[in-house]
Design an enzyme around this catalytic site. Structure first.
Site, PDB file in Angstrom:
ATOM      1  N   GLU A   1       4.321  -8.257 -14.379  1.00 56.92           N
ATOM      2  CA  GLU A   1       3.417  -9.290 -14.870  1.00 56.92           C
ATOM      3  C   GLU A   1       3.981  -9.978 -16.113  1.00 56.92           C
ATOM      4  O   GLU A   1       3.789 -11.192 -16.303  1.00 56.92           O
ATOM      5  CB  GLU A   1       2.047  -8.691 -15.170  1.00 56.92           C
ATOM      6  CG  GLU A   1       0.973  -9.724 -15.473  1.00 56.92           C
ATOM      7  CD  GLU A   1      -0.408  -9.104 -15.472  1.00 56.92           C
ATOM      8  OE1 GLU A   1      -1.049  -9.095 -14.396  1.00 56.92           O
ATOM      9  OE2 GLU A   1      -0.833  -8.606 -16.540  1.00 56.92           O
TER      10      GLU A   1
ATOM     11  N   ALA B   1       0.861  -1.178   0.000  1.00 54.06           N
ATOM     12  CA  ALA B   1       0.000   0.000   0.000  1.00 54.06           C
ATOM     13  C   ALA B   1       0.903   1.236   0.000  1.00 54.06           C
ATOM     14  O   ALA B   1       1.338   1.704   1.053  1.00 54.06           O
ATOM     15  CB  ALA B   1      -0.919   0.009   1.209  1.00 54.06           C
TER      16      ALA B   1
ATOM     17  N   ASP C   1      -5.651  -3.357  -3.805  1.00 51.18           N
ATOM     18  CA  ASP C   1      -6.887  -2.743  -4.290  1.00 51.18           C
ATOM     19  C   ASP C   1      -7.895  -3.799  -4.745  1.00 51.18           C
ATOM     20  O   ASP C   1      -8.402  -3.785  -5.870  1.00 51.18           O
ATOM     21  CB  ASP C   1      -6.602  -1.744  -5.409  1.00 51.18           C
ATOM     22  CG  ASP C   1      -5.809  -2.351  -6.561  1.00 51.18           C
ATOM     23  OD1 ASP C   1      -5.096  -3.348  -6.339  1.00 51.18           O
ATOM     24  OD2 ASP C   1      -5.905  -1.825  -7.689  1.00 51.18           O
TER      25      ASP C   1
END
Length: 301
Positions: free
Chosen positions: A255, A75, A166
């Site tokens: 990713e 975060a 999130d």
């Protein structure tokens, strides 16, 4: 040699714990619970969907091993706004009733209010450096996770999970996700052909040659044994740094490197898109339950 023989003999003399009696529907070879989706990869790894497992059986097996699971989440900057929603839903739905350590990395530890944790859950807030670009924050996660595995996590937990902050959980995510190396199939790309998947094709270390590729995995939720997650994060960060040295940045950042790694180090278990569904997508018939979803982001905040 004598010690090896003694250890072997000790293992041979041990008895495996028996499962208690559990009543459940008989599995039938000619009547699979799911006919509408792929439930097994070509390398014989299961793909977990609703209806393909019995959590009561899995819970008993898991508790016999007395395992501890760790969850890593970040975060940073404005993403502190998602902490309360993520933690409250994870406390309720993530491995409920089992021991879970949550490791929250943040650049604003002083803003973390007291969070009520489930009885077997523990929260550890860890200060982390901020970056000017979100891409650098994203790619630095691989390095941070691998370093903390060496210094802390390998001594504290048996399995480790990386989850984006999130998100919110809406249904139980249980021990069916526990395996050696686990990837989650992207909800954006689950039905796309190989040529349509957003694999890296440039000169990046994350590039996947044309004609290759199995599934497209999201970096928002991956996991495995501590040893396997360490290998994954080290390899991905090595590729990121090699790209940086050559002035290259993969278009999907960490990713892209994750997908390259999981192509050549096949996951032992895959989670269907129901385990991480994008909030703005409509729900197709094959998604019988949305267990975890991304949270709508207000660009003004």
């Amino acid at each position: 040699m004598s010690k090896i023989i003694a250890d072997t003999q000790a293992n041979l003399n041990e008895t495996s714990p028996m499962l208690p009696r559990i009543l459940y529907p008989q599995p039938l070879l000619t009547k699979p619970r799911r006919r509408d989706v792929l439930v097994l990869t070509p390398w014989l790894a299961p793909i977990v969907w609703e209806g393909t497992f019995n959590r009561d059986i899995l819970n008993v097996q898991y508790m016999q091993n007395k395992l501890v699971t760790g969850v890593v989440t970040f975060a940073v900057k404005k993403y502190v706004q998602f902490i309360e929603g993520f933690m409250s839903s994870a406390n309720k739905y993530f491995l409920a009733g089992h021991k879970v350590n949550f490791y929250l990395f943040t650049d604003k530890p002083e803003q973390i209010s007291h969070l009520q944790m489930a009885p077997k859950n523990h929260l550890f807030v860890i200060p982390v450096q901020n970056y000017s670009r979100w891409q650098d924050i994203s790619m630095s996660r691989m390095d941070i996770i691998s370093r903390y595995i060496r210094s802390h996590f390998q001594y504290d937990v048996d399995y480790l999970y990386s989850i984006d902050i999130d998100v919110q959980l809406f249904e139980h995510i249980g021990v069916e996700i526990i395996d050696t190396l686990v990837g989650t199939i992207s909800s954006w790309q689950y039905n796309a052909c190989r040529e349509c998947k957003p694999y890296e094709t440039a000169e990046s270390q994350a590039a996947i040659p044309k004609g290759e590729g199995d599934f497209y995995y999201t970096a928002s939720f991956y996991r495995g044994s501590v040893a396997e997650v360490y290998k994954l994060t080290r390899a991905c960060f090595k590729g990121i740094m090699e790209d940086r040295k050559n002035g290259i940045e993969a278009k999907r950042h960490d990713e892209s490197h994750l997908n390259k790694y999981l192509l050549y180090h096949k996951p032992t278990c895959l989670l269907s898109p129901e385990y991480y569904w994008e909030e703005e997508l409509s729900q197709p018939r094959i998604i019988q339950v949305k267990r975890m979803c991304s949270v709508h982001k207000d660009s003004k905040k």
